[in-house]
Design an enzyme around this catalytic site. Structure first.
Site, PDB file in Angstrom:
ATOM      1  CG  HIS A 190      -1.874   1.113   1.314  1.00 11.11           C
ATOM      2  ND1 HIS A 190      -3.212   1.007   0.946  1.00 11.11           N
ATOM      3  CD2 HIS A 190      -1.717   2.396   1.736  1.00 11.11           C
ATOM      4  CE1 HIS A 190      -3.802   2.157   1.125  1.00 11.11           C
ATOM      5  NE2 HIS A 190      -2.928   3.032   1.615  1.00 11.11           N
ATOM      6  CD  GLU A 191       1.482   3.630   3.693  1.00 10.73           C
ATOM      7  OE1 GLU A 191       1.726   4.695   3.065  1.00 10.73           O
ATOM      8  OE2 GLU A 191       0.436   3.464   4.341  1.00 10.73           O
ATOM      9  CG  HIS A 223       0.188   6.173  -0.712  1.00 11.30           C
ATOM     10  ND1 HIS A 223      -0.875   6.764  -1.367  1.00 11.30           N
ATOM     11  CD2 HIS A 223      -0.357   5.538   0.367  1.00 11.30           C
ATOM     12  CE1 HIS A 223      -2.001   6.494  -0.733  1.00 11.30           C
ATOM     13  NE2 HIS A 223      -1.721   5.750   0.319  1.00 11.30           N
ATOM     14  CG  HIS A 241       0.407   8.409  -7.450  1.00  8.23           C
ATOM     15  ND1 HIS A 241      -0.897   8.489  -7.009  1.00  8.23           N
ATOM     16  CD2 HIS A 241       0.468   9.197  -8.558  1.00  8.23           C
ATOM     17  CE1 HIS A 241      -1.584   9.266  -7.825  1.00  8.23           C
ATOM     18  NE2 HIS A 241      -0.775   9.712  -8.768  1.00  8.23           N
TER      19      HIS A 241
END
Length: 511
Positions: free
Chosen positions: A330-331, A334, A337
């Site tokens: 998940h991190e 980020h 991105h």
């Protein structure tokens, strides 16, 4: 002026990130605390010094501004950013009225009142274990106890929590009503059709998007109803109560994973995104991007953050379990991105908005989930993974959409001058709970009061973005797995687009 403030903004961002991340390494260190505490007032002062600009920009005649763009090539770079401010022109009041509004903003503090009551004043009766010992119930431990395999623990946690909310329900209602009236006052005085229109305006998101989310999720609520019925059957219960909705549905698949194993597995799952993406993940692992393990005084949780012009930093508190591997994925979504956005855009157009912020992180989780489901031969592990995936749909798509509809209904009632009491809020919430969860569940009376404890309601019309972002991520991941390289190319183009357009347009890049 624009170039100077852009440089200042970049400097401030670096100093701010440095101060806060140093504190997060050791929150017990008073020197680091002092550094971090200096940043908020500095940021407020900086904002106040620049506050004159938007009003002066709006005062410039449109034809004059057009002539400036024609005369000055350097200014044309800022046109898209300035156009965003100019969109607000019809909602900006006279300088005298703006000054009055700025001063009255100090009166709008319903959220702070809620925080003080909910964080400090409310208390809950402890839970009594079978051996007679008491265990304290707090906001923090409630999440743990409502997942407990012991049904009596779950039931007590649920009933004890809402017993306290029942005692304070009229106070919570008054605070939330004040929050609604703040929103309605602001949208009315700034000439928006509704408070919902005002909330979506800055991202240029149509109200139709908000309404369509609610309509489509409710049209497919039978899927949630089937899941609730399956939960009741698998748990072997005559009655499924609200406090059973978070209980373990399948035996926990305990699989110990070192950080290195988790990272390698994540890379395997994300290999479909191509060599550049995977090479960047390896650069992050070896290049000092990631603070991995829990240490004394380190901030809890996980995040990806960092200033423009520097690689992202990722804070983890990694443990040797499956959940930590998904948190890692998940991190890193980020982080990737942000890396692509910063690399491909000038600072002014690199920052993406909340509406698309959870897409990349969720795409990573979904691709990893599919990889594990295809890879594992262990039936218990596969059941556990499938249920984890279903729970994400329940909590992020259905539940957040239910919250979004509650916000919409309650704001509309205040806009229509309907008096709102604790019972009125509770009745709206209770009916929505029935519609979204279905008839296989006993809708305990206590759940009527759940609205009173949702802190996100004080960031009005915010939670719908969890559901839209999740929906977009599921669609993008499915397209990548089915179509391969063309879908990957579109997705990477989306990651590289930063904030150079409005979020709906950015999602179209990804298909």
């Amino acid at each position: 002026f624009l170039e100077t403030t852009s440089q200042l903004s970049a400097e401030y961002e670096k100093v701010m990130c440095y101060a806060y991340m140093r504190e997060h390494e050791d929150t017990k260190d008073t020197k680091r605390q002092h550094m971090a505490k200096k940043m908020d007032p500095l940021g407020q002062t900086y904002g106040e010094k620049l506050s004159f600009f938007s009003n002066e920009l709006l005062a410039i005649d449109e034809n004059v501004l057009t002539s400036y763009y024609e005369e000055n090539e350097r200014l044309r770079f800022y046109k898209a950013s300035l156009d965003q401010t100019l969109r607000e022109k019809e909602h900006i009041l006279t300088p005298e009225k703006e000054e009055v509004l700025a001063k009255t903003s100090r009166l709008f503090n319903a959220g702070k009142v809620f925080d003080k009551l909910d964080d400090t004043d409310i208390a809950f009766d402890p839970i009594l274990k079978e051996d007679g010992t008491e265990i304290p119930l707090t906001h923090g431990t409630y999440g743990q106890y409502i997942h407990d395999p012991d049904r009596s623990i779950r039931k007590q946690a649920f009933e004890n929590l809402y017993r306290s909310y029942e005692q304070f329900k009229n106070t919570y209602a008054a605070i939330y009503d004040a929050n609604l009236n703040e929103d309605v006052f602001s949208s009315d005085i700034r000439n928006y059709p509704s408070s919902l229109h005002q909330a979506l305006f800055s991202d240029n998101v149509s109200v139709d998007v908000y309404n369509n989310l609610i309509d489509r999720v409710k049209a497919n609520a039978s899927t949630m109803h089937r899941y609730v019925a399956l939960r009741k059957k698998m748990m072997g219960l005559d009655e499924l109560h609200m406090y059973d909705m978070y209980a373990p549905l399948v035996p926990e698949a305990t699989q110990e994973l070192t950080y290195e194993q988790a990272y390698d597995t994540m890379k395997e799952g994300l290999a479909v995104l191509g060599d550049e993406y995977i090479n960047l993940l390896e650069e992050a692992r070896t290049g000092g991007w990631i603070d991995v393990y829990e240490t004394d005084g380190k901030a809890s949780g996980a995040y990806a953050w960092g200033p423009y012009g520097v690689h992202p930093y990722v804070l983890l508190n990694h443990r040797k379990d499956m959940n930590s591997m998904f948190t890692l994925a998940h991190e890193m979504g980020h982080a990737m991105h942000s890396h692509f956005s910063d690399r491909e855009n000038p600072k002014l157009y690199a920052q993406y908005v909340i509406f698309v912020a959870e897409v990349a992180s969720t795409v990573n989780e979904v691709l990893l989930m599919h990889h594990l489901l295809n890879k594992t031969k262990d039936k218990t592990l596969k059941m556990s993974l499938i249920n984890e995936f279903l729970e994400k749909f329940k909590s992020t798509l259905f539940r957040q959409t239910m919250f979004a509809e509650f916000e919409k209904i309650t704001h509309e009632k205040v806009e229509n001058d309907e008096p709102m009491t604790a019972d009125a809020f509770s009745e709206v919430y209770y009916q929505l709970n029935k519609e979204y969860y279905g008839d296989a569940l006993v809708h305990d009376e206590q759940i009527r009061l759940e609205w009173a404890r949702i802190s996100h309601f004080y960031r009005s019309f915010y939670v719908y973005q969890y559901a839209t972002g999740f929906s977009a991520a599921i669609a993008i991941a499915d397209r990548i797995l089915k179509e391969g390289q063309p879908a990957v190319d579109d997705y990477l183009a989306f990651l590289q687009s930063g904030g150079r357009d409005y979020p709906i347009e950015l999602l179209k890049i990804a298909g």
